[in-house]
Design a protein around this motif. Sequence first.
Motif: not given
Length: 434
Positions: A78, A80, A89-90, A124, A128, A142, A153
């Motif tokens: 994950y 961004s 992104r995933f 998002t 994820a 991550i 996150t």
Amino acid sequence: MTYEQATNYLFTRLPMFSRIGAAAYKKDLTNTLRLCEYLGNPQTKFKSIHIAGTNGKGSTSHMLAAILQTAGYKTGLYTSPHLRDFRERFRVNGEMIEKDFVVDFVKRIQPAIDEIEPSFFEITVAMAFEYFVYKQIEIAVIETGLGGRLDSTNVIVPEVAVITNIGWDHMNLLGDTLPAIAFEKAGIIKPQVPVVIGETTSETKPVFEQVAAEKQAPLYFAETQRYVAEWKYDHHQLVLQVADSGSDDRNTYQLDLPGYYQTKNCITVLEVVYHLQKAGYKITGEQVQKALRQVKKLTGLHGRWEVIHANPVVVLDVGHNEDGIKQITAQIELSDYQHLHIVIGMVKDKEVEKVLALLPKEATYYFTRAQIPRALPEDELAARAQATGLNGHTYGDVNTALQTAINKADKRDMILVCGSVFVVGEVAEVGSMR
């Protein structure tokens, strides 16, 4: 609902930092925790590595994902922001999230969105986590979005926490001193969880030591464990000889990410791998070498001193803050070219003058902007650049600027596109130009 309708809903319904800036930043984890609870707390159902830092966290994340994939682990990634496609992104084993999953997720989460009013990034993150559980991954890498302590996150408890470095970026949100920024990044350190620090300074090291001590987290400084003994370029590959501190043992690594700044990220990655091996992950030295040769192919990473055209050489780099531009200018000095052309666009909330002051004055500049509200207008960028001794013309979009540079350039010249992730993300296929 189609995929296009689903993503349009996310982009327009939710506050999006990449478009509007600080107004979209949520300074606590409440929304993320509520979203996760709505979904059955997916963040507790997979193992992870958590990565923060001012620069290098994207490259470090992709390198680690490539290594884990190569070692046979089903790996989530994950990151961004995305460059071109929201689904970047995933990823699981390098493959982007399925459009059908995005549509289904958006349908299911809409009642929670109406109730919680989360940001785009918070949604998002939840997507994820849900996706990684759905795909039954073995481990996820991550990357934080912004900061660490209050980043969405930061609801996971990882196998290893990683902080690449601390530099000047997002000071309006993270603090206006390096220790303050380090404290925010150190917020990802969890009780008893090993933490690897890539680079430190005399100002940031005590912050990490204090937070790690308070959390009883084993603390490791990558730069004290290994160093790059020799390096060279070979056909847009970076070849490193890495030595262990305190011994003569050396290993050779060939990276398909050619920026010299990847030497620091590689040292960090190798230290993280060492701690994963100690924790029982089966990763061989040969698998590490194989993975680093093909990070872009395995994970889809782009925009890190990425050469997309020859004669003239066209390079894309997402570097956009003071430290990132310092790395780019060091790379320019290592490059061979007749004349340098720089296509640059920035966003309003960066330290624009500090970035411009670092750029070479002898280059020809093409000032432009990404098509987002946060973008600094090209006329304003050009005026501020001229005050620092940089000269060029303005262009209303990235590809007009790049096309003009290609038309003007000699085959022995180099064209660099930089200043913003969003500027790089809008570059079209160069093959369709000229």
